[in-house]
Motif scaffolding. Structure first.
Motif, mmCIF file in Angstrom:
data_model
loop_
_atom_site.group_PDB
_atom_site.id
_atom_site.type_symbol
_atom_site.label_atom_id
_atom_site.label_comp_id
_atom_site.label_asym_id
_atom_site.label_seq_id
_atom_site.Cartn_x
_atom_site.Cartn_y
_atom_site.Cartn_z
ATOM 1 N N TYR A 158 0.835 -1.201 0.000
ATOM 2 C CA TYR A 158 0.000 0.000 0.000
ATOM 3 C C TYR A 158 0.871 1.252 0.000
ATOM 4 C CZ TYR A 158 -3.582 3.376 1.325
ATOM 5 O OH TYR A 158 -4.425 4.461 1.344
ATOM 6 N N PHE A 159 1.971 1.191 0.752
ATOM 7 C CA PHE A 159 2.895 2.322 0.790
ATOM 8 C C PHE A 159 3.453 2.613 -0.597
ATOM 9 C CE2 PHE A 159 7.379 3.664 0.959
ATOM 10 C CZ PHE A 159 7.210 4.921 1.535
ATOM 11 N N ARG A 160 3.858 1.571 -1.325
ATOM 12 C CA ARG A 160 4.393 1.758 -2.673
ATOM 13 C C ARG A 160 3.358 2.430 -3.574
ATOM 14 N NH1 ARG A 160 9.143 -1.042 -3.758
ATOM 15 N NH2 ARG A 160 9.771 -2.542 -2.132
ATOM 16 N N GLN A 161 2.109 2.031 -3.439
ATOM 17 C CA GLN A 161 1.036 2.588 -4.258
ATOM 18 C C GLN A 161 0.819 4.065 -3.938
ATOM 19 O OE1 GLN A 161 -2.729 0.497 -3.929
ATOM 20 N NE2 GLN A 161 -3.873 2.340 -4.490
ATOM 21 N N ILE A 162 0.712 4.381 -2.632
ATOM 22 C CA ILE A 162 0.476 5.759 -2.218
ATOM 23 C C ILE A 162 1.663 6.651 -2.573
ATOM 24 C CG2 ILE A 162 0.166 7.266 -0.219
ATOM 25 C CD1 ILE A 162 -2.335 5.772 -1.031
ATOM 26 N N PHE A 163 2.866 6.124 -2.381
ATOM 27 C CA PHE A 163 4.073 6.904 -2.678
ATOM 28 C C PHE A 163 4.116 7.280 -4.153
ATOM 29 C CE2 PHE A 163 8.457 7.816 -3.591
ATOM 30 C CZ PHE A 163 8.941 8.391 -2.431
ATOM 31 N N ARG A 164 3.847 6.320 -5.028
ATOM 32 C CA ARG A 164 3.870 6.601 -6.470
ATOM 33 C C ARG A 164 2.801 7.629 -6.844
ATOM 34 N NH1 ARG A 164 5.764 4.469 -11.207
ATOM 35 N NH2 ARG A 164 6.775 2.705 -10.187
ATOM 36 N N GLU A 165 1.630 7.546 -6.220
ATOM 37 C CA GLU A 165 0.564 8.506 -6.505
ATOM 38 C C GLU A 165 0.962 9.918 -6.094
ATOM 39 O OE1 GLU A 165 -2.900 7.115 -4.523
ATOM 40 O OE2 GLU A 165 -3.243 5.417 -5.893
ATOM 41 N N CYS A 166 1.672 10.023 -4.971
ATOM 42 C CA CYS A 166 2.037 11.349 -4.448
ATOM 43 C C CYS A 166 3.270 11.944 -5.117
ATOM 44 C CB CYS A 166 2.281 11.264 -2.941
ATOM 45 S SG CYS A 166 0.804 10.974 -1.957
ATOM 46 N N VAL A 167 4.256 11.107 -5.402
ATOM 47 C CA VAL A 167 5.563 11.592 -5.861
ATOM 48 C C VAL A 167 5.758 11.400 -7.364
ATOM 49 C CG1 VAL A 167 8.064 11.374 -5.535
ATOM 50 C CG2 VAL A 167 6.535 11.174 -3.578
#
Length: 292
Positions: free
Chosen positions: A192-201
């Motif tokens: 989930y972190f990888r998904q959120i990180f890619r969406e934000c950055v």
């Protein structure tokens, strides 16, 4: 570009204690960005002591001399612009003791573009410098503002957890950084972190970490005395071969080639015009200054 900024020369120069450049003036702007060490710049009778991260802004026609007080390294940006912008820039202070992170990154990016000389690099350099000038003028008009670190996009500000992760990455560039630990910091599962990180950055966590580490490596190559192996080790890479492959993948050339391109006292002509000197430097460096 409505104000027609034209950078004609960028010079990285190293001076030893006591070396100096005699009083002179230019028909163009000369900005001096200090990478390390200390110099004394005298401009129209005013004296400015430079240090790492400081910026001296010399408009056309200003008589100035430069004296190195120790082993110093500076980037010289030499450019001309429209009459309208010239009058605005003349109102900026002659000296800024410490510019912000955004300005630092723009100046270094200008030099990196000059070194890399990829397609349309001269256009990128003019655009980057124009952006720098606009930021300096905004600060003059509005006062100091807090600037986000590189990579802290508008989107990332909507997620405080990711903002904190970006700050953690900056603070731990000199250590191995595990994505699993960053996810744990946020209280997310790793997927989930990888998904959120890619969406934000806009990048995967590993790609962002490597991008920041390579950016730091280029910075160390630019102003430190460390060799490539020492830089790789200082950034937490246990294998110099892996670091070299990664550096070439990100930058496009091997780290040893990059270092050779940014060697000391390197003038780079961006645009050949009436301001471009025939020799290596406009004014030669003298070896000893008796007042030091």
């Amino acid at each position: 570009m409505r104000n027609n900024v034209a950078v004609h020369r960028i010079v990285k120069n190293v001076k030893q204690r006591g070396q100096y450049i005699e009083p002179h003036s230019h028909t163009f702007f000369h900005y001096i960005y200090s990478l390390r060490g200390h110099t004394r710049v005298t401009a129209d009778g005013e004296v400015y002591q430079t240090e790492s991260g400081s910026l001296v802004l010399l408009p056309p026609g200003v008589t100035h001399d430069i004296v190195s007080e120790d082993t110093s390294c500076c980037l010289d940006l030499k450019f001309a612009c429209s009459e309208h912008l010239t009058s605005q820039l003349a109102e900026l202070p002659r000296y800024m003791r410490a510019v912000g992170q955004r300005e630092n990154d723009l100046i270094r990016n200008v030099f990196e573009e000059a070194v890399g000389q990829e397609r349309d690099y001269d256009e990128i350099i003019n655009i980057r410098l124009y952006e720098l000038l606009i930021i300096l003028l905004r600060k003059k008009d509005d006062g100091e503002k807090p600037w986000l670190l590189v990579g802290h996009s508008e989107v990332s500000r909507s997620n405080e957890s990711i903002r904190h992760v970006l700050q953690t990455v900056e603070e731990k560039l000199e250590h191995p950084i595990k994505v699993s630990e960053l996810a744990e910091q946020c209280g997310y599962s790793e997927n989930y972190f990888r998904q959120i990180f890619r969406e934000c950055v806009g990048l995967s966590p590993n790609a962002y970490i490597n991008q920041r580490k390579i950016s730091k490596a280029k910075e160390l190559m630019l102003y430190s005395e460390l060799n490539v192996s020492q830089i790789a080790e200082s950034l937490g890479y246990q294998s110099i071969h892996y670091f070299s492959r990664l550096f070439k993948k990100v930058v496009g050339i091997a780290p040893t080639d990059y270092v050779s391109r940014i060697k000391d006292n390197r003038p780079i002509n961006i645009l050949h015009n009436a301001n471009t000197p025939e020799g290596e430097f406009e004014i030669p460096v003298r070896d000893k200054y008796s007042e030091i």
